[in-house]
Write an enzyme that holds these catalytic residues in place. Structure first.
Site, short mmCIF file in Angstrom:
data_model
loop_
_atom_site.label_atom_id
_atom_site.label_comp_id
_atom_site.label_asym_id
_atom_site.label_seq_id
_atom_site.Cartn_x
_atom_site.Cartn_y
_atom_site.Cartn_z
N LYS A 1 12.52 -5.11 1.87
CA LYS A 1 12.30 -6.00 0.73
C LYS A 1 13.61 -6.13 -0.04
O LYS A 1 14.22 -5.12 -0.42
CB LYS A 1 11.21 -5.41 -0.17
CG LYS A 1 10.62 -6.36 -1.20
CD LYS A 1 9.40 -5.71 -1.86
CE LYS A 1 8.67 -6.68 -2.76
NZ LYS A 1 7.45 -6.05 -3.34
N GLY B 1 8.69 -13.59 4.88
CA GLY B 1 8.06 -14.13 3.67
C GLY B 1 9.01 -14.10 2.50
O GLY B 1 9.92 -13.27 2.44
N SER B 2 8.83 -15.05 1.57
CA SER B 2 9.70 -15.12 0.40
C SER B 2 8.86 -15.47 -0.82
O SER B 2 8.16 -16.49 -0.83
CB SER B 2 10.79 -16.17 0.62
OG SER B 2 11.63 -16.26 -0.52
N GLY B 3 8.90 -14.61 -1.85
CA GLY B 3 8.18 -14.85 -3.10
C GLY B 3 9.13 -15.09 -4.24
O GLY B 3 10.34 -15.25 -4.04
N CYS B 4 8.60 -15.10 -5.46
CA CYS B 4 9.44 -15.45 -6.61
C CYS B 4 10.38 -14.31 -7.00
O CYS B 4 11.38 -14.53 -7.67
CB CYS B 4 8.57 -15.86 -7.80
SG CYS B 4 7.48 -14.56 -8.40
N GLN C 1 12.29 -11.30 -1.08
CA GLN C 1 11.85 -11.72 0.24
C GLN C 1 11.85 -10.52 1.17
O GLN C 1 12.52 -9.51 0.91
CB GLN C 1 12.70 -12.85 0.79
CG GLN C 1 14.16 -12.57 1.05
CD GLN C 1 14.91 -13.87 1.36
OE1 GLN C 1 14.69 -14.90 0.74
NE2 GLN C 1 15.80 -13.81 2.32
N VAL C 2 11.06 -10.63 2.24
CA VAL C 2 10.80 -9.49 3.10
C VAL C 2 11.16 -9.81 4.54
O VAL C 2 10.86 -10.91 5.03
CB VAL C 2 9.31 -9.08 3.01
CG1 VAL C 2 9.02 -7.90 3.92
CG2 VAL C 2 8.94 -8.75 1.58
N ASP D 1 -2.67 -4.60 -9.11
CA ASP D 1 -2.48 -5.91 -8.49
C ASP D 1 -3.32 -5.96 -7.20
O ASP D 1 -2.82 -6.28 -6.13
CB ASP D 1 -1.00 -6.14 -8.19
CG ASP D 1 -0.67 -7.60 -7.91
OD1 ASP D 1 -1.54 -8.46 -8.18
OD2 ASP D 1 0.42 -7.88 -7.40
#
Length: 537
Positions: free
Chosen positions: A221, A113-116, A119-120, A355
């Protein structure tokens, strides 16, 4: 640096300038207003991680922004293209030395997965190789590297700030050492890391006796390249913009400079993964005696500013339990577990995961399995986009919480006020709620205090009256209306106060999706009446 700053400012101006000019049109009708907000959200999505995080954070501040704005920007979840493996390889070498492949084994160079922000990857750690003297060496290298990074970014000023932080952290660790057990929170000094790593290795190795090499599944991460410098530029431009906008009539009550400073603290924690590791350790300590809540374990010394290695939790997203075909009893159990978890965070520990959207809550244990029986893959953290392979084990049912980078903690006076506000709501004392909020508000330009009190009393009375017709009091609806009232009367809450209220709203909404009869106020009564100590006895 100045040229890059100028280019970034021009890019943001071109992206958001036309929307600001079109803002008056959004006031003509709700339809145009909704269209304008959608365009603003898409502009934020394309403007980079700082703007995305700002939008996500702003959507939780319902005391400052309209309901329509908050609802639109709560959809602000972005998946970005992953950065190349070469950058990850470089960061791992920088963090753990050129021999990092002896510690971590990656079955694939593709992230899950990759977020802003990061990434993991899923990997396997050989904990036996990072015990003893090697753990001390890694910890020493981590200290030297963080000092060099402080020097590299800000010269002597950065180095002096780093020394100040180290001194403060040492004092905090000394203070907490008497309060926490050896398994609790530690800031990871080289002297402490080796024995803790050996303890952790023995614990995890005994949990995986079947593995010949004792490889433990981990989530790795990794921050995106250039992220810290871009965030620093964006924050500088935001500070300049907040000073300019603050001069305009009608915006002074918002204290935009303070808002940017609050957001800056959040972003600093998001771009330094050591904060998340410390938060996870503190949550694990707080929930040591609770068997239905779990947090990943950070594997020190495999924790740096840019890289966080933690245990990989095989679980299912809680969103998979919202469907009607799931047994009612199971859904009710999950709802109660989530409610008990949140009430403990808020009223006992005063340390709240801020969150708590459904993507950050997983279910482990007696789970339903898909009809195909095949392994699945699901996104379980939509903000920073953790994706976990779903292989649900059978056993004790528990909740697993991820992404602890954002937390809320109240000062003593604010905590007492929060309990008093909640008690007044339970007792139906609307005017008392208004008085408490006004007394502790961060900024207050309320022109008609008596009207504010009367409207607050009407809100609480109406909510309690609807309880007879609708069953349990819907706290999320009540708090949403309270936020609307605060915005109308220009009353601004303290940031952590607002974050905790929003966390309650989100989790109660999720809990009612699982169990429509959930009553969070009824469950909170013992915690509001008794002291935390008597509750835990």
């Amino acid at each position: 640096m100045a040229a890059r700053l100028g280019l970034r400012a021009c890019g943001l101006l071109l992206r958001f300038g036309p929307l600001l000019l079109l803002y008056p049109l959004s006031c003509l009708s709700p339809r145009l207003g909704g269209l304008w907000l959608r365009l603003l959200r898409r502009a934020a999505e394309a403007a980079g991680p700082t703007c995305v995080k700002l939008g996500q954070w702003a959507s939780t501040r319902r005391d400052l922004f309209s309901e329509a704005f908050c609802d639109e920007f709560s959809k602000l979840h972005v998946e970005v293209s992953p950065h190349p493996w070469g950058h990850t390889d470089e960061l791992l070498s920088k963090a753990f030395g050129e021999d990092w492949r002896g510690i971590l084994k990656f079955p694939s160079q593709e992230p899950v997965g990759s977020g802003c922000i990061a990434q993991v990857y899923k990997a396997y750690a050989d904990l036996a190789t990072v015990a003893g003297s090697q753990a001390e060496e890694l910890a020493r290298c981590s200290v030297l590297r963080s000092a060099f990074e402080a020097w590299e970014v800000s010269g002597f000023r950065g180095l002096f700030r780093w020394l100040g932080r180290r001194k403060h952290e040492a004092m905090q660790e000394e203070k907490s050492r008497g309060e926490l057990s050896p398994k609790g929170c530690s800031l990871g000094s080289p002297a402490m890391v080796a024995p803790r790593m050996e303890q952790m290795a023995q614990l995890l190795l005994s949990a995986n006796p079947s593995s010949a090499r004792h490889l433990t599944p981990v989530a790795v991460k990794v921050l995106h390249p250039g992220l810290v410098h871009q965030v620093q530029m964006d924050l500088f431009l935001m500070k300049m913009g907040s000073h300019i906008i603050g001069l305009l009539p009608g915006f002074k009550w918002l204290s935009l400079t303070e808002i940017v400073e609050e957001f800056e603290k959040l972003m600093i924690q998001q771009t330094d993964l050591r904060y998340e590791a410390r938060n996870l350790e503190r949550f694990r300590q707080n929930f040591l005696g609770v068997d239905f809540v779990k947090f990943p374990t950070p594997l020190r010394p495999l924790v740096t500013t840019d890289v966080l290695v933690e245990t990989f939790e095989e679980s299912e997203p809680i969103s998979q339990y919202l469907h009607a075909e799931i047994a009612t009893e199971l859904r009710q159990r999950l709802a109660k577990m989530g409610m008990d978890m949140l009430l403990k965070m808020v009223f006992v520990d005063n340390f709240v995961h801020a969150d708590l959207h459904p993507g950050n809550i997983l279910v482990q244990g007696m789970a339903h399995i898909s009809a195909s029986g095949k392994e699945q893959t699901a996104i379980v953290d939509l903000c920073d986009t953790l994706v976990v392979e779903v292989q649900p084990p059978r056993g004790r049912l528990c909740l697993v919480l991820l992404d602890a980078g954002i937390v809320a903690e109240l000062q003593t006076a604010d905590r007492q006020n929060f309990r008093a506000v909640f008690t007044a709501v339970v007792q139906g004392q609307g005017e008392r709620v208004a008085e408490l909020i006004l007394h502790h508000a961060r900024a207050n330009q309320c022109q008609d205090i008596e009207r504010f009190k009367a409207e607050m009393a009407e809100l609480v009375t109406k909510a309690r009256g609807n309880t007879i017709a609708l069953g349990k009091l819907q706290v999320a609806n009540l708090l949403s209306n309270v936020f609307k009232l605060l915005m109308t009367h220009k009353v601004k809450l303290e940031s952590n106060f607002a974050s905790i209220i929003f966390a309650i709203m989100v989790l109660e909404g999720l809990g009612r999706s699982l169990d429509p009869e959930l009553d969070i106020l009824q469950a909170a009564k013992p915690l509001l009446i008794k002291t935390a100590a008597s509750v835990l006895e």
